[in-house]
Every structure is written in structure tokens, then in C-alpha cells.
Design a protein around this motif. Structure first.
Motif, PDB file in Angstrom:
ATOM      1  N   ASN A 186     -42.611 -83.827 -48.502  1.00  0.00           N
ATOM      2  CA  ASN A 186     -42.415 -83.498 -47.091  1.00  0.00           C
ATOM      3  C   ASN A 186     -42.256 -84.737 -46.223  1.00  0.00           C
ATOM      4  O   ASN A 186     -41.484 -84.749 -45.273  1.00  0.00           O
TER       5      ASN A 186
ATOM      6  N   LEU B 186     -38.753 -86.579 -47.667  1.00  0.00           N
ATOM      7  CA  LEU B 186     -37.495 -85.845 -47.616  1.00  0.00           C
ATOM      8  C   LEU B 186     -37.623 -84.520 -46.902  1.00  0.00           C
ATOM      9  O   LEU B 186     -36.823 -83.622 -47.093  1.00  0.00           O
ATOM     10  N   GLY B 187     -38.655 -84.364 -46.084  1.00  0.00           N
ATOM     11  CA  GLY B 187     -38.809 -83.115 -45.353  1.00  0.00           C
ATOM     12  C   GLY B 187     -37.754 -82.972 -44.280  1.00  0.00           C
ATOM     13  O   GLY B 187     -36.763 -83.701 -44.266  1.00  0.00           O
ATOM     14  N   SER B 188     -37.986 -82.055 -43.354  1.00  0.00           N
ATOM     15  CA  SER B 188     -36.959 -81.836 -42.346  1.00  0.00           C
ATOM     16  C   SER B 188     -36.867 -83.034 -41.388  1.00  0.00           C
ATOM     17  O   SER B 188     -35.855 -83.227 -40.738  1.00  0.00           O
TER      18      SER B 188
ATOM     19  N   THR C 255     -29.759 -80.538 -48.766  1.00  0.00           N
ATOM     20  CA  THR C 255     -29.942 -81.166 -47.458  1.00  0.00           C
ATOM     21  C   THR C 255     -30.940 -82.327 -47.518  1.00  0.00           C
ATOM     22  O   THR C 255     -30.698 -83.396 -46.961  1.00  0.00           O
ATOM     23  N   SER C 256     -32.059 -82.123 -48.225  1.00  0.00           N
ATOM     24  CA  SER C 256     -33.077 -83.181 -48.291  1.00  0.00           C
ATOM     25  C   SER C 256     -32.526 -84.431 -48.939  1.00  0.00           C
ATOM     26  O   SER C 256     -32.721 -85.544 -48.443  1.00  0.00           O
TER      27      SER C 256
ATOM     28  N   TYR D 159     -29.590 -84.222 -38.581  1.00  0.00           N
ATOM     29  CA  TYR D 159     -29.739 -85.327 -39.538  1.00  0.00           C
ATOM     30  C   TYR D 159     -28.737 -86.438 -39.212  1.00  0.00           C
ATOM     31  O   TYR D 159     -29.016 -87.617 -39.344  1.00  0.00           O
TER      32      TYR D 159
ATOM     33  N   ASP E 192     -41.267 -73.440 -44.938  1.00  0.00           N
ATOM     34  CA  ASP E 192     -42.116 -74.340 -44.159  1.00  0.00           C
ATOM     35  C   ASP E 192     -41.236 -75.317 -43.387  1.00  0.00           C
ATOM     36  O   ASP E 192     -40.411 -76.022 -43.981  1.00  0.00           O
ATOM     37  N   ILE E 193     -41.434 -75.383 -42.088  1.00  0.00           N
ATOM     38  CA  ILE E 193     -40.586 -76.250 -41.258  1.00  0.00           C
ATOM     39  C   ILE E 193     -40.846 -77.736 -41.536  1.00  0.00           C
ATOM     40  O   ILE E 193     -40.040 -78.602 -41.212  1.00  0.00           O
ATOM     41  N   GLN E 194     -41.970 -78.047 -42.191  1.00  0.00           N
ATOM     42  CA  GLN E 194     -42.226 -79.438 -42.589  1.00  0.00           C
ATOM     43  C   GLN E 194     -41.174 -79.922 -43.579  1.00  0.00           C
ATOM     44  O   GLN E 194     -40.806 -81.090 -43.593  1.00  0.00           O
ATOM     45  N   SER E 195     -40.746 -79.020 -44.461  1.00  0.00           N
ATOM     46  CA  SER E 195     -39.880 -79.463 -45.551  1.00  0.00           C
ATOM     47  C   SER E 195     -38.441 -79.016 -45.394  1.00  0.00           C
ATOM     48  O   SER E 195     -37.539 -79.662 -45.921  1.00  0.00           O
ATOM     49  N   SER E 196     -38.202 -77.912 -44.695  1.00  0.00           N
ATOM     50  CA  SER E 196     -36.824 -77.435 -44.636  1.00  0.00           C
ATOM     51  C   SER E 196     -36.456 -76.958 -43.245  1.00  0.00           C
ATOM     52  O   SER E 196     -37.213 -76.238 -42.595  1.00  0.00           O
ATOM     53  N   SER E 197     -35.270 -77.360 -42.807  1.00  0.00           N
ATOM     54  CA  SER E 197     -34.851 -77.032 -41.447  1.00  0.00           C
ATOM     55  C   SER E 197     -34.467 -75.564 -41.316  1.00  0.00           C
ATOM     56  O   SER E 197     -34.281 -75.074 -40.207  1.00  0.00           O
TER      57      SER E 197
ATOM     58  N   SER F  94     -41.190 -74.552 -49.723  1.00  0.00           N
ATOM     59  CA  SER F  94     -40.669 -75.829 -49.252  1.00  0.00           C
ATOM     60  C   SER F  94     -39.150 -75.861 -49.262  1.00  0.00           C
ATOM     61  O   SER F  94     -38.540 -76.655 -48.565  1.00  0.00           O
TER      62      SER F  94
ATOM     63  N   VAL G 217     -34.488 -84.321 -32.836  1.00  0.00           N
ATOM     64  CA  VAL G 217     -35.565 -84.541 -33.794  1.00  0.00           C
ATOM     65  C   VAL G 217     -36.929 -84.417 -33.101  1.00  0.00           C
ATOM     66  O   VAL G 217     -37.882 -83.896 -33.681  1.00  0.00           O
TER      67      VAL G 217
ATOM     68  N   LEU H 281     -37.786 -80.895 -32.949  1.00  0.00           N
ATOM     69  CA  LEU H 281     -38.173 -80.431 -34.288  1.00  0.00           C
ATOM     70  C   LEU H 281     -39.616 -80.834 -34.583  1.00  0.00           C
ATOM     71  O   LEU H 281     -40.408 -80.036 -35.094  1.00  0.00           O
TER      72      LEU H 281
ATOM     73  N   GLN I 264     -42.719 -78.547 -35.454  1.00  0.00           N
ATOM     74  CA  GLN I 264     -43.512 -78.731 -36.677  1.00  0.00           C
ATOM     75  C   GLN I 264     -44.997 -78.664 -36.350  1.00  0.00           C
ATOM     76  O   GLN I 264     -45.785 -78.106 -37.098  1.00  0.00           O
TER      77      GLN I 264
END
Lengths: 557, 337
Positions: free
Chosen positions: A232, A235-237, B70-71, B95, B167-172, B207, B317, B320, B324
Motif C-alpha cells: 500500500n 504502490l497503493g493509490s 495501475t499500481s 497518477y 480499499d482506497i489505500q491500495s486501489s483508486s 487491495s 492527490v 484522495l 483515504q
């Protein structure tokens, strides 16, 4: 002790250390420096942020717990399997089966593990349907344990089985004749010589679990682990390499403890003058117990993977179960498949070749030289570090250092990365085999006028051939299945099969993911049999030569 | 026999080595060939549409399109900057904003493409991807679950253990859910609703953005939240999947095209191809991602969502990160529920 100058060994040591300096230490230093860099120069602000982040310490504790439990369970299971092969009178065919089945999970990309667990033990899973009820809750501790054990079993089995094959079984007989109880014999002649390897197996498994991201992403549930935190942050959002580097640094802490542990256990390593091929004592009960236990363990492991032979050939698991070749055709009609397959094969083959040479060289310096302990410790520590660094971290560190250099986007960098990333286990296998061989061969040979190189080529190498083959094969299959670091360093022209899998996963084309996984499995099986075929012949030749070896003379050359 | 084997192994080694040399093991042979390298995080439908546009306009064989998650692509943009192999990138817009701020790596676009909303000068959108709820109809029937109409419905305890979200921590992808909640219920209200959803999701807070659909397809859960077009495709494919446009709104995130500034080494074709994708690819892209982005486009596709909405603030960002934090608070709150 300094009977010779050992210039060759020093040269090899220098080369090995140089490679690791350039391709491991410098990239890592570059990344870790980021963890200290703030807007106003050096600072520890990132650490404060990470440490006080929600649930970080809990996740760290969870990781230590699940990794330790998994490592113990795996090592015990692998010990049972290896014991069945090396110390029981079981039919040769069955032993062959154990040898192959125990390492089978390694031949598949780990991407499939999470799917396999969900498709087997999930609500609509194959095994759930067979039993009519869900056997256990797959999310959280249980699922992770199952995933990790399957993931690490091959490594643990390889390490233990490899060492057991270099343990002289005659000592068991001597011990029994001397009147030891069976338990005392077991402890004295089986466990004790294996202590170092058992610890090594624990450490290897621990770090494989500790650093793996794929399995918790699939079945971790609410049991948060530190690898997920790392992902996270990195490479998280909102990707943040500085904070990610902090987490990666924290993840190095357990390795400090293990360096001390392994150092302490070093003294239990034993050398044998020769390994006697003896008949294993009769023991019907023992054979039955270990035979059945092994069967059960392997049945559990293989049943998890049964589903991946089904899913690619049905329309849509679990709701449209009708046979179709649609997914297979779709995968094979992709014209980039040939390129990625070719890249994968080249990368895997060269990784295996370069990796075997590197580990062999490194193991020679630590197992068969008189270099000072401190110097040898350098290699030991390198080996442990390679095992402690998550692939994602290596990949990102490589991007930071090698972007803009001619190495960027080449197969060369992928090969080097694999060699370094997977160095630890093969190195331990190699060292274990070289350590167990009589220490005076080089001296004897030198006294008789052979050069060091000749001794290595003619005496040591043939005797280590079994292990070299295992190492070659280990590197090959791992290079075929790895993705975590490669995804970052592969360029558009150097993509491999696993990056293709990642793509398909991203497109939610999970059936195609399984088709490619099966393709990798097939390639790995074919490659393993090919290496075996070539090597068995070689070995026969070499064994003949070695038998003659005591008469070391120049005339043979 | 012995010799045959030895020869075979030597032959194998030689073949591999020569193959390695021939395929340019030690050189990035790309630049010389002049192909434009395109890195993209687009789904395969969007990739196909872009390829069709390029191929139909004389660029066939002049580019190499490589897709990433994306990551991973986000990581590459940040770490590699202008050293990146790609000449052209398509990627989630925010991004691109971060990468530009960090590395100043993109050129201003040299063509006009009048958008309905305003975008920075260095990228222009290719798609707008919407969020929606989707269900596994068989699981809904099997468990006698009522059909949800809005996101707030998902806090109903009947759905416990039956929901999967990202989870917004890991994926938009989760940002689409978050925007809907914040704009409808305010920040505090959003935290509360999200806590209820998280409680029901339990172990299924994923995630990966595609994981909810994966679990809904596999029958692990009955309900998920994710990218609308993926659920639409599954339904059309005949899977037991249906989608629901939540009354809080179908919010969207754009993916955009940007040209990497490589100074003297910039490939002039890259800018032309970016233009070509926008001028000629939008029609096909709109079939999958129906939202109108450019002037003159209309929202009349049959795939159009019921409640298309735009978040009132720019999607930066900073926003975002704020969202988060709301999500992290909701996780704590969920444990107390």
C-alpha cells in the motif's frame, strides 16, 4: 591452516561480492536512502509516520506470528516427507512420487495459489462441493497458513532432502549397536546432523512468508500483514517510495536475529569422509507410518491444485461448468505469446546457468576454503539479505538505479535480478553438500600435483552433481514463475510469461490466467525431466571417474 | 548414447545462448527500430479500441503497446521518470498529475481536443470509467437477499459477509465509491456509511480493484462494488451477474493520454499517435465507456449509467489522501459497530 594461498578462491570471492555489491547493495542503499529523505534533508519523519500509522505494529506482529507458525509447520511436514524418502524402506516408485509431488507447487506461479484456495475451499469451491460443506473459513489465519505452507513446502523439502542425502546413514547403525535407544539414535544421527538445515529451512520459510504479498492479497481477510502495508505504501493509490522504503527497512529487522541464530548453529555442521550406501534397517511400523503420513500431506497439497486442471477447461467456474477449449484457444491465438515464451525460456535458462555458477562459487568460498570466518560471514549475510527483500522492493530499487543505463529493459537485468532474488535457497543447498564432503580432497590433490581448479572440476564437482542439478532446476523453475520484481524491470520487448499472466489478471480474465499457469507447469515439468535425463548420464560417467580418483595423476589429462 | 546426450546438452546450451544474443540480450534495441512504445493501464476493450484507431490511420506496425496494472505503471512512472521506455502513456489521470509534479516528464499536447471539462495541458482523457454495484444473481436468490438500490443499503446487516469492496489505500477504484458517499452524505456521514459497509464486508476489503468482481463471479460473496463496464460485460456474456446504479450517483475517474518528454530523443510520431487515439478512437471507446468527454459527443449509448455524477472538487492527490483518511477512520469505527 594456511596450507595454500588459495588465490583462486579469493578471486571467486571477489567476483561474487562485486556482483552483489552492484546488483544488490547499491540499489538497496539507493532505495533505503529515500526513507531518510524529507523535504528538508535527512530526517526520521517517515519512520514516525509509518510507525504510528493505523495498525502497523499489529500487522508487523501478525506477520511475525503467521510466518513463524507456517515455517514450523512446513519444516515438520517437509521433514516427514524427506525422512520417508531417505530413511524408510518404501518402494522406489513411491519415493520418486514423493520427490516430485513435494516440489510440485513450486512449478506454478504463486498467482494461482490464492485462486486455487478460493476455488477449492471457498463457498462454491470444488472441495466444498465434494464435502457438501465449507471445511473452514478460508480468510485470515487459516487461509494464510494453508497458502504459506503450500508455498514453502518445496523449498523446505529441497533443503532437508538435499542434506539428508549427504548424511552418512551408517552412523545410525553404529549408534544402535552401541546400545542407544531408538530415540537417542534418531536425535544423535538424524536430527543433530540436520540441525543446521532444519534451522535454515525455518529461516527460509519464515522469510518467504514474511515477504510474500500475493497470498495475503487473496486470502488474508482481516488478518493484516506487513507485506500488505508495504504494498500500500509503495504502490497503493498514492505511491510513496519514502514511506515504502521505511516499511522495507523494518522488514529487515528479523533478519538480524536470524543471522545470529544461523551463526550459532554453524558448529553443528558435520563432515563425512564418505557416504556409505547402506541398507536401511527394517522397520515395518516406521515405513507404514511415514508412508501414510507422506501420502496424506501430498494429498492435501495436490487436492488444492486439482481445481486448476478443471477451471481452464470449463466455460466459467463455478456457474457454467461445461467443457470448452475457448480459453485455451484465446490464449494461444495471442500472437505475443511466442515472444513472451521465448523470452521466458531464455531468461530461465540463463538464470539457471548464471545462478548455478554464482551459488557454486559462493559456496566454494564458504564451504571449501580457509578464508577467515569474518570473510565467509559476508557471503552468509548476503544470502540472508537476498531472502529478506521482497521482490517488489528489488524491482523498484532496480528502476531507481538502472533506469537510463543501457541495462534498462534488457533480459540481462531480468536474469541478474532472478539470480540475486533466488540466491538464498540454492546457496544453502550447495553449501550444505560441499560442507558434508571430506575436507581434505583439495589438499590431497595438491600434494599429488593437481591444481586447485582440476580438483574442483574432477573431484568436487562430480560429487556435488546431484545438488548442482537441483540448483540449476531450482533457478530455472523460479525464473519461470517469478513476477514480483520482473514486472518492473521488463520492457515492452522483454516481457515474460508471468507478466502476461499479470496482464490477464488485470483484465479479469482469470480463466486465461489458469491456462498460462498450466503452460508454465508443462514447461517446468519438461525442463526438469530434460535436465534429469542429461544429468543422470553425466553422473554415471563421473561416478566412474571419481571411483578412480584416489590415483590422481597428470596422465589422465 | 552417451555422446548423443552430451551433444544434446551442448546444443541446447548453444541454442539458448545464441538466441539470447540474437534477441538483443544486452541492448535496448527498441529506440533504433523507431517504434513508438505505448505503456497503458487500460482494460483490453480500451486497448483494442486504441489499436483499431492507430491501425486504421496508417500506424500499424509503428508502435508497441504494453499494458500494466495501475499500481505497477504508477510505480514505473514515479521511479523512472523520463527514462521510462514508453514514448506515450495512457494512465489514470491523477497518477499523471503526480508523475508530472514529481518528475516533470510530460510534454504539453500539441493538438486541440476541446473537452467539456477542463484538463491540464499535458494530458487529455481517453475514457471516463464509472463505478457501480454488481451482484451475483444466483447468490442473491440462494441467500434470499433483497436487491440494494443505493450504497447506504449495503450497511444493512442482512448483507453481513456478502459484500466485497476495494480499499482506497491500495486501489483508486474505491475512490468511485468514496466520491459517491462524500458528495451525498458529507465527510462525517460518509465515514459512518462506509463503516457499515466495511463491517458487512469483513474479510472482503480487497487491495485489488478487480478483486470484488472476482469474488462475486466465484460465488464467494453476493455483492461487490467496482468498475461498471466490467460488470456490464459479464452480464452480456451470460454470467449470473447484474449491476445496479446506486442512487448516490455513478461517479467516474478518467484515464488520459500523455506524451513523455524525452528531449532530443523524443519520437515525433508519439504526439501524432496521441492525437490519432483521441480523434479516431473515442467512438469505439464510448461503446464501453459511454460518458461524453469531448465537445460534440453525446450521452446516448445504451450502456449509459442511470446517475452519472461529477465530484464537485478537482480530483487531486490531496483530495484522495483526505478520502483515504476518512476510510481509515471508518475502519476503526467498523470495529466498534
Amino acid at each position: 591452516m594456511n596450507r595454500r594461498k588459495e588465490n583462486e578462491i579469493k578471486g571467486i570471492f571477489g567476483l561474487v561480492v562485486l556482483v552483489f555489491l552492484i546488483f544488490l547493495l547499491i540499489p538497496l542503499a539507493r532505495l533505503f536512502l529515500k526513507s531518510f529523505m524529507g523535504d528538508t534533508g535527512l530526517m526520521l519523519g517517515h519512520y514516525a509516520e509509518v510507525l504510528t500509522g493505523r495498525g502497523f505494529l499489529e500487522a508487523f506482529g501478525n506477520s511475525l506470528l503467521i510466518s513463524s507458525v507456517s515455517a514450523v509447520v512446513t519444516t515438520v511436514l517437509a521433514f516427514i516427507l524427506a525422512y520417508a524418502v531417505h530413511y524408510c524402506n518404501l518402494p522406489g516408485g513411491y519415493k520418486g512420487f514423493i520427490n516430485r509431488a513435494a516440489v510440485a507447487p513450486m512449478l506454478l506461479p504463486t498467482i494461482t495459489y490464492g485462486f486455487a484456495i478460493i476455488y477449492s475451499f471457498g463457498k462454491q469451491g470444488l472441495i466444498t462441493q465434494l464435502f457438501g460443506t465449507q471445511l473452514f473459513d478460508i480468510y485470515g489465519f487459516n487461509g494464510l497458513l494453508l497458502g504459506y505452507v503450500i508455498y514453502t513446502l518445496p523449498v523446505s523439502f529441497l533443503l532437508l532432502s538435499n542434506t539428508m542425502s549427504y548424511v552418512d546413514k551408517k552412523f545410525s547403525i553404529v549408534s544402535r549397536i552401541m546400545g542407544d535407544s531408538p530415540f537417542a539414535t534418531f536425535v544423535g544421527t538424524v536430527l543433530r546432523p540436520l540441525l543446521g538445515t532444519l534451522a535454515a529451512s525455518f529461516v527460509q520459510c519464515f522469510f518467504l512468508c514474511f515477504t510474500d504479498y500475493g497470498i495475503p492479497a487473496s486470502v488474508g481477510g482481516e488478518f493484516e500483514v506487513v507485506a500488505t502495508v508495504l504494498y500500500n505504501e509503495m504502490l497503493g493509490s498514492v505511491p510513496n517510495f519514502s514511506r515504502g522504503a521505511c516499511v522495507a527497512m523494518m522488514m529487515l529487522i528479523p533478519s538480524v536475529v536470524t543471522i545470529a541464530l544461523l551463526h550459532y548453529l554453524e558448529k553443528y555442521n558435520i563432515r563425512y569422509n564418505k557416504i556409505s550406501q547402506i541398507e536401511i534397517r527394517k522397520g515395518a511400523v516406521r515405513d507404514a507410518v511415514f508412508g501414510v503420513l507422506s501420502a496424506l500431506i501430498l494429498l492435501c497439497v495436490l487436492s488444492v491444485f486439482a481445481v486448476i486442471f478443471v477451471v481452464p477447461f470449463v466455460d466459467e467456474w463455478p456457474y457454467r461448468i461445461r467443457f470448452t477449449l475457448e480459453h485455451v484457444i484465446s490464449v494461444f491465438s495471442d500472437n505475443s505469446l511466442i515472444t513472451v515464451c521465448r523470452n521466458s525460456l531464455i531468461a530461465a535458462f540463463l538464470t539457471a546457468a548464471v545462478g548455478s555458477l554464482t551459488t557454486y562459487g559462493a559456496a566454494l568460498t564458504t564451504a571449501r576454503s580457509h578464508l577467515p570466518g569474518k570473510v565467509k560471514q559476508v557471503i552468509e549475510n548476503i544470502s540472508l539479505i537476498t531472502n529478506t527483500i521482497p521482490g517488489m522492493v528489488i524491482g523498484i530499487a532496480y528502476m531507481l538505479v538502472f533506469s537510463g543505463t543501457p541495462l534498462q529493459n534488457t533480459l540481462f537485468i531480468i536474469i541478474i535480478c532472478n539470480v540475486i532474488h533466488y540466491f538464498s535457497t540454492p546457496y544453502l543447498m550447495m553449501k550444505s553438500s560441499l560442507t558434508k564432503m571430506n575436507a581434505s580432497w583439495e589438499t590431497t590433490a595438491m600434494l599429488m600435483g593437481d591444481t586447485w581448479l582440476k580438483t574442483i572440476v574432477r573431484v568436487v564437482t562430480p560429487n556435488a552433481m546431484g545438488t548442482i542439478l537441483e540448483v540449476f532446476s531450482y533457478y530455472f523453475v523460479n525464473a519461470m514463475v517469478t513476477v514480483s520484481a520482473v514486472i518492473f524491470i521488463a520492457g515492452a520487448r522483454t516481457m515474460v510469461i508471468t507478466t502476461k499472466i499479470k496482464e490477464l489478471q488485470y483484465y479479469t480474465k482469470f480463466n486465461e490466467v489458469f491456462v498460462l499457469s498450466l503452460l508454465i507447469l508443462a514447461v517446468n515439468l519438461a525442463a526438469k525431466s530434460l535436465f534429469h535425463y542429461i544429468a543422470t548420464d553425466r553422473q554415471k560417467v563421473k561416478v566412474k571417474k571419481t571411483a578412480r580418483r584416489p590415483v590422481v595423476s597428470k596422465s589422465i589429462s | 548414447m552417451k555422446n548423443v546426450k552430451r551433444h544434446m546438452s551442448l546444443l541446447l546450451a548453444a541454442a539458448m545462448l545464441s538466441a539470447a544474443v540474437l534477441t538483443g540480450c544486452g541492448s535496448g534495441s527498441g529506440a533504433a527500430s523507431g517504434e513508438v512504445v505505448i505503456y497503458t493501464n487500460a482494460d483490453d476493450e480500451a486497448m483494442e479500441a486504441m489499436k483499431h484507431a492507430l491501425d486504421a490511420n496508417g500506424y500499424e506496425g509503428k508502435y508497441l503497446m504494453q499494458s500494466f496494472g495501475t499500481s505497477e505503471l504508477g510505480g514505473k512512472l514515479l521511479a523512472e521518470g523520463t527514462n521510462i521506455e514508453a514514448d506515450l502513456v495512457t494512465m489514470s489521470s491523477f497518477y499523471l498529475d503526480s508523475a508530472q509534479e514529481e518528475n516533470s516528464m510530460f510534454k504539453d499536447l500539441e493538438f486541440d481536443a476541446p473537452t467539456i471539462d477542463e484538463y491540464p495541458s499535458f494530458y487529455t482523457p481517453i475514457t471516463a470509467q464509472e463505478g457501480a454495484i454488481f451482484v451475483n444473481t444466483e447468490m442473491m436468490a440462494e441467500n434470499n437477499l433483497p436487491m440494494p438500490a443505493c450504497l447506504k443499503d449495503l450497511t444493512n446487516p442482512v448483507y453481513e459477509g456478502q459484500i466485497s469492496v476495494t480499499d482506497i489505500q491500495s486501489s483508486s477504484t474505491a475512490w468511485l465509491l468514496m466520491q459517491a458517499l462524500v458528495s451525498t452524505y458529507g465527510e462525517d456521514g460518509a465515514e459512518e456509511v462506509l463503516a457499515g459497509i466495511y463491517k458487512n464486508a469483513g474479510p472482503h476489503i480487497e487491495s485489488s480493484g478487480s478483486a470484488p468482481l472476482k469474488k462475486v463471479r466465484a460465488g464467494e460473496v453476493a455483492i461487490g462494488f467496482g468498475l461498471r463496464h466490467q460488470a456490464v460485460a459479464d452480464k452480456a456474456d451470460g454470467l449470473p451477474i447484474d449491476y445496479i446504479d446506486p442512487t448516490e450517483g455513478n461517479f467516474s475517474l478518467t484515464e488520459s493520454v500523455a506524451v513523455v518528454d524525452k528531449g532530443d530523443k523524443s519520437n515525433p510520431l508519439a504526439m501524432e499517435m496521441a492525437e490519432c487515439i483521441i480523434k479516431n478512437g473515442r467512438e469505439e471507446l464510448q461503446q464501453t465507456y459511454p460518458l461524453a468527454i469531448y465537445e460534440g459527443e453525446t450521452n446516448d449509448s445504451e450502456n449509459l449509467s442511470a446517475y452519472p455524477m461529477v465530484f464537485p472538487e478537482p480530483l487531486t492527490v490531496e483530495l484522495l489522501e483526505k478520502h483515504q483518511q476518512i476510510s481509515e477512520n471508518a475502519k476503526v469505527l467498523a470495529e466498534e459497530l
